[in-house]
Every structure is written in structure tokens, then in C-alpha cells.
Design an enzyme around this catalytic site. Structure first.
Site, PDB file in Angstrom:
ATOM      1  N   ASN A 184       1.657  -1.687   1.157  1.00 45.28           N
ATOM      2  CA  ASN A 184       2.979  -1.462   1.728  1.00 45.28           C
ATOM      3  C   ASN A 184       2.817  -0.856   3.119  1.00 45.28           C
ATOM      4  OD1 ASN A 184       5.488  -0.157   2.426  1.00 45.28           O
ATOM      5  ND2 ASN A 184       6.136  -0.385   0.311  1.00 45.28           N
ATOM      6  N   GLU A 201      10.524  -5.893  -0.916  1.00 45.33           N
ATOM      7  CA  GLU A 201      11.217  -5.051  -1.885  1.00 45.33           C
ATOM      8  C   GLU A 201      12.564  -4.624  -1.335  1.00 45.33           C
ATOM      9  OE1 GLU A 201       7.344  -2.717  -3.797  1.00 45.33           O
ATOM     10  OE2 GLU A 201       8.724  -1.652  -2.475  1.00 45.33           O
ATOM     11  N   HIS A 243       4.100   3.222  -6.742  1.00 45.37           N
ATOM     12  CA  HIS A 243       4.734   4.491  -6.404  1.00 45.37           C
ATOM     13  C   HIS A 243       3.839   5.661  -6.801  1.00 45.37           C
ATOM     14  CE1 HIS A 243       7.791   7.408  -5.318  1.00 45.37           C
ATOM     15  NE2 HIS A 243       8.534   6.406  -4.856  1.00 45.37           N
ATOM     16  N   HIS A 288       9.450  -2.860   2.547  1.00 39.61           N
ATOM     17  CA  HIS A 288      10.673  -2.442   1.853  1.00 39.61           C
ATOM     18  C   HIS A 288      11.707  -2.063   2.912  1.00 39.61           C
ATOM     19  CE1 HIS A 288      12.448  -0.084  -1.794  1.00 39.61           C
ATOM     20  NE2 HIS A 288      13.404  -0.453  -0.952  1.00 39.61           N
ATOM     21  N   GLY A 318       1.434   2.191  -0.662  1.00 40.86           N
ATOM     22  CA  GLY A 318       1.699   2.401   0.746  1.00 40.86           C
ATOM     23  C   GLY A 318       1.425   3.811   1.210  1.00 40.86           C
ATOM     24  N   HIS A 319       2.268   4.756   0.815  1.00 39.31           N
ATOM     25  CA  HIS A 319       2.199   6.119   1.353  1.00 39.31           C
ATOM     26  C   HIS A 319       0.830   6.745   1.157  1.00 39.31           C
ATOM     27  CE1 HIS A 319       3.801  10.031   2.578  1.00 39.31           C
ATOM     28  NE2 HIS A 319       3.092  10.535   1.578  1.00 39.31           N
ATOM     29  N   ARG A 356      15.155  -1.120   4.501  1.00 40.28           N
ATOM     30  CA  ARG A 356      16.365  -0.453   4.020  1.00 40.28           C
ATOM     31  C   ARG A 356      17.500  -0.695   5.007  1.00 40.28           C
ATOM     32  NH1 ARG A 356      12.298   2.711   1.674  1.00 40.28           N
ATOM     33  NH2 ARG A 356      12.754   3.233  -0.501  1.00 40.28           N
TER      34      ARG A 356
END
Length: 238
Positions: A7, A70, A190, A43, A213-214, A45
Site C-alpha cells: 500500500n 480499496e 492492517h 486507498h 502499507g504503514h 479517500r
């Protein structure tokens, strides 16, 4: 082998902090694939605070592995996905303004809505996945929507594992076994990291893909992006 999809939202966050094009999101996506990752996840937003809708369009010709978009399937998001035609779309019930994803779908309550959206994506040849908590009722509900896969929301596991509670994996194993029985593919994501990914992978039967990702980008600050990706790939082979 379980596939690794990276991600790149955090790359976009860093770019947007100063304006301009540093770091270059498209080049990073190329590099991630060259380093061996089997997919790129974004993702977007509604406020476009990291990934912009135009980024999705620009990435489409760049991503030659698997493109996973996503998001909450509102009208603009659906239009974007149908335009870009990624290999996979992951439906996430984000609230507007949410910092990050915080829960999976209630697939029972939202069965009709999800079924309609998923049918539209599948008519366009896009594999679908639903973000869900490891709750058996939600897995059964997901199967009724016609989704191809589920993505297990792994924050609770990651938090408990960090505290030394390995039993936190148990509801995920049960959810995965049920998904396997129902013919649903399994993704996960996640708060998965180098610290917990091997344990998670080794306990989840038929785990198709992880989206990270993070943690991955944060770890790369210390050991480099290429080395970090190689470490993930090695742990996913074990």
C-alpha cells in the site's frame, strides 16, 4: 506463496506534505514491483489527503503486477474503479474523515447493497474482496454477497500479538477455515508488520494475499525499501 501487495498511501502522504512530486509516486510503484512485490494497493479517500483519484489513473499503466484499489463504494469511487479496471477492488466501510480503517463490514445488514455493488464490478471483470472482522457470521454473510474474497481486518491480532498473546490468532484461523469451506479467497491487512507477519502467515490456511502499507514504509525508513520488501517476501515463504 502468499502474495505481497504494498500500500503506497504513505508515499502519497509524504509527497502531499510539501507539494510537487517528491517522492515520485509512480517511480516508487515501479521500484516496489522491481523489488519483487506482487501488487500495488491504494486507498483513495474522498478528501484525497494522500492518494488522489488522478493517481489511480496514472498508476494503471504503471502497475504490471496486481492493482488493488480499496475504498468505500460511494458513487465517485465506483466510477473510478470502473474507469481504471484494477485486478482487484477491496470494499472498506470507511467513514468520511476517518484517519484509517477501523472495522469490517456488517455483511448481514449490508448484504443487498454489497451484492449489487459486487455484481457491477464482477460484470466488468474485476475481482472483489470485502474487508471483514474475523466473525463467523460476517464470513457467512460475505459468501451470500457473491464476493470472490474477504480481507481479514488484522488490527486486533497485531495489537494482542505485540502484547505477547499468541491466542489472538484463533478467531482468524476459524474465520479462514470457514472461508475455505465456503470457497472464498482470503486476504489480510492492517497493522501487519515484520514482527508479526510470519506468525500470521504460518497459521492462516490458504492465505492468498497480504496488503501492507504503514508498517512496511515505516520499516523502510530504517533498512531501505528494497531490503524491507525482501524480508517480507522471505517471511511469506516460510
Amino acid at each position: 506463496m502468499t502474495k505481497l501487495s504494498v500500500n503506497i498511501n504513505k508515499i502519497a502522504t509524504l509527497r502531499n506534505a510539501r507539494g510537487g512530486n517528491v517522492p515520485d509516486l509512480l517511480q516508487v510503484a515501479k521500484d516496489i514491483q522491481q523489488f519483487g512485490a506482487q501488487g500495488i494497493t491504494i486507498h483513495p479517500r474522498p478528501d484525497e489527503r494522500h492518494i488522489r483519484y488522478q493517481d489511480a489513473r496514472d498508476l494503471r499503466p504503471i502497475v504490471h503486477t496486481e492493482f488493488n484499489i480499496e475504498g468505500n463504494p460511494q458513487h465517485n469511487f465506483i466510477d473510478l474503479v470502473l474507469e481504471c479496471k484494477p485486478e482487484q477492488v477491496t470494499l472498506v466501510p470507511d467513514a468520511i474523515g476517518a484517519i484509517t480503517s477501523s472495522a469490517g463490514w456488517d455483511t448481514v445488514k449490508n448484504e443487498s447493497y454489497l451484492t449489487e455493488v459486487i455484481a457491477e464490478f464482477k460484470r466488468n471483470g474485476i475481482r472483489t474482496s470485502i474487508f471483514v472482522d474475523p466473525v463467523l457470521e460476517m464470513i457467512e454473510g460475505a459468501q451470500k454477497t457473491g464476493t470472490d474474497r474477504i480481507e481479514l481486518y488484522t488490527e486486533a491480532f497485531a495489537h494482542q500479538y505485540h502484547l505477547g498473546n499468541e491466542k489472538a490468532i484463533e478467531p482468524y484461523v476459524q474465520a479462514a477455515m470457514l472461508a475455505n469451506d465456503l470457497g472464498i479467497g482470503i486476504n489480510a491487512g492492517h497493522d501487519l508488520s515484520l514482527d508479526n507477519i510470519e506468525f500470521f502467515h504460518n497459521n492462516i490456511p490458504k492465505l492468498a494475499e497480504v496488503s501492507i502499507g504503514h508498517a512496511l514504509i515505516s520499516e523502510a525508513l530504517y533498512i531501505g525499501l528494497e531490503t524491507t520488501i525482501h524480508k517480507y517476501l522471505q517471511k511469506l515463504k516460510s
